[in-house]
Design an enzyme around this catalytic site. Structure first.
Site, PDB file in Angstrom:
ATOM      1  N   ASP A 151       0.843  -1.190   0.000  1.00 35.46           N
ATOM      2  CA  ASP A 151       0.000   0.000   0.000  1.00 35.46           C
ATOM      3  C   ASP A 151       0.888   1.254   0.000  1.00 35.46           C
ATOM      4  OD1 ASP A 151      -2.253   1.704   0.446  1.00 35.46           O
ATOM      5  OD2 ASP A 151      -1.812   1.661   2.611  1.00 35.46           O
ATOM      6  N   ASP A 200      -0.273   5.081   1.057  1.00 37.34           N
ATOM      7  CA  ASP A 200      -0.460   6.062   2.129  1.00 37.34           C
ATOM      8  C   ASP A 200      -0.334   5.419   3.508  1.00 37.34           C
ATOM      9  OD1 ASP A 200      -0.890   8.065   0.267  1.00 37.34           O
ATOM     10  OD2 ASP A 200      -3.038   7.650   0.160  1.00 37.34           O
TER      11      ASP A 200
HETATM   12 MG   LIG Z   1      -2.806   3.196   3.494  1.00 36.54          MG
END
Ligand SMILES: [Mg+2]
Length: 247
Positions: A79, A81
Site C-alpha cells: 500500500d 499512504d
Molecule cells: Mg494506506
C-alpha cells in the site's frame, strides 16, 4: 483438494499453502500459496513434489503439452499512504496550519484525524486531501531501501486504493516514479477494492483490505489501527525486512 468429478476417486489439487518446516513459529512458517496447480492425485502420474508451487521451490515444470512454464516469484503487494508515504504527517501539518492547532500522531490512537477533530472541522479536514496533497509527501524511514531489497528478490506491486481520491492518480504516479524508479509502471495498481489483488502478501495499514485477501496480511502500524489485533503487525520497514529475511 476436491474430487475431479462426481463419483471419481481421484483428487484434484486446486490450492496449496507451503510452510517452512525449519521455523518453529507456525505463524512465520507460511512462505507461499499457489492456486493454479491442477495436478491429479491418485492416478500415479504426479508425486507431491510435482505439485509444489514453483515460485517457492524454484524449478521449472512442463505443461502436459510439454510447454515449459517459468516459476512465479513470491508476490508482495504494498500500500502507499501511511505505509510508504507519510500521508498522516502532511494531513496534520495542513490541519494545524488551518486551525492553529498542535495535534500530533500520538493524539490519534485508534482514530483517523477526521474522527478526532471537532465535527465542525471535519468537512474541511477531509477537503485537505486534494490533488496537491500527494505530490510532496515524505517517504517513511527505510522504505526506499527495504522496498528495493524486496524488489530484487520478489515480485513487488504497489497497490493503492486511489479511487478513494480520484484526483490523486497523477500525483501518486509521479511520486512513485520520483522515489521508487525501480518499480516499473506495470507493477503499479490503482484500484477501488483491493479484493482483486492476487498476491502472496499484502502490506497495508487498513485492516479492511485484508477481509477478502487470500494471501498473508501484514498490518503496517499507524495511529488509527492501534487497537487492531487480528493480524501480524509490522511497525517499521525494518520490521518488514525482518519478516522476509525469514523466508
Ligand atoms: Mg494506506
Amino acid at each position: 483438494m476436491q474430487r475431479v468429478r462426481q463419483g471419481e476417486q481421484r483428487l484434484q489439487v486446486s490450492e496449496i499453502d507451503i510452510h517452512n518446516g525449519r521455523l518453529s513459529d507456525r505463524g512465520k512458517c507460511f512462505i507461499g500459496r499457489n492456486r493454479n496447480e491442477r495436478a491429479i492425485l491418485g492416478c500415479g502420474r504426479y508425486s507431491m513434489f510435482d505439485v509444489l508451487p514453483q515460485s517457492v521451490i524454484g524449478h521449472h515444470r512442463s505443461d502436459p503439452d510439454g510447454t515449459v512454464q517459468s516459476p512465479r516469484r513470491v508476490r508482495i503487494a504494498i500500500d502507499m499512504d501511511e505505509v510508504m508515504a507519510d500521508a498522516l504527517g502532511e494531513h496534520l501539518r495542513r490541519y494545524n496550519i488551518r486551525y492553529g492547532a498542535s495535534l500530533t500522531a500520538a493524539d490519534l490512537q485508534g482514530l483517523h484525524l477526521e474522527d478526532y477533530v471537532p465535527v465542525a472541522h471535519r468537512e474541511a479536514a477531509e477537503a485537505m486531501i486534494d490533488a496537491s496533497f500527494f505530490a510532496g509527501l515524505a517517504v517513511l524511514p527505510d522504505c526506499q531501501t527495504v522496498v528495493q531489497e524486496l524488489a530484487e528478490r520478489y515480485e513487488v506491486f504497489i497497490v493503492s486504493a486511489a479511487m478513494d481520491v480520484p484526483c490523486s492518480f497523477d500525483a501518486k504516479y509521479r511520486w512513485l516514479r520520483r522515489h521508487f524508479p525501480f518499480i516499473p509502471p506495470t507493477q503499479i495498481v490503482f484500484c477501488g477494492d483491493k479484493s482483486v489483488v492476487d498476491a502472496d502478501y499484502l502490506i497495508d495499514d487498513r485492516a479492511r483490505h485484508f477481509a477478502q485477501f487470500k494471501g498473508r496480511p501484514l498490518l503496517f502500524s499507524a495511529p488509527h489501527n492501534a487497537a487492531e489485533t487480528r493480524y501480524q503487525r509490522v511497525s517499521s520497514w525494518k520490521d518488514v525486512r525482518a519478516v522476509f529475511a525469514d523466508l
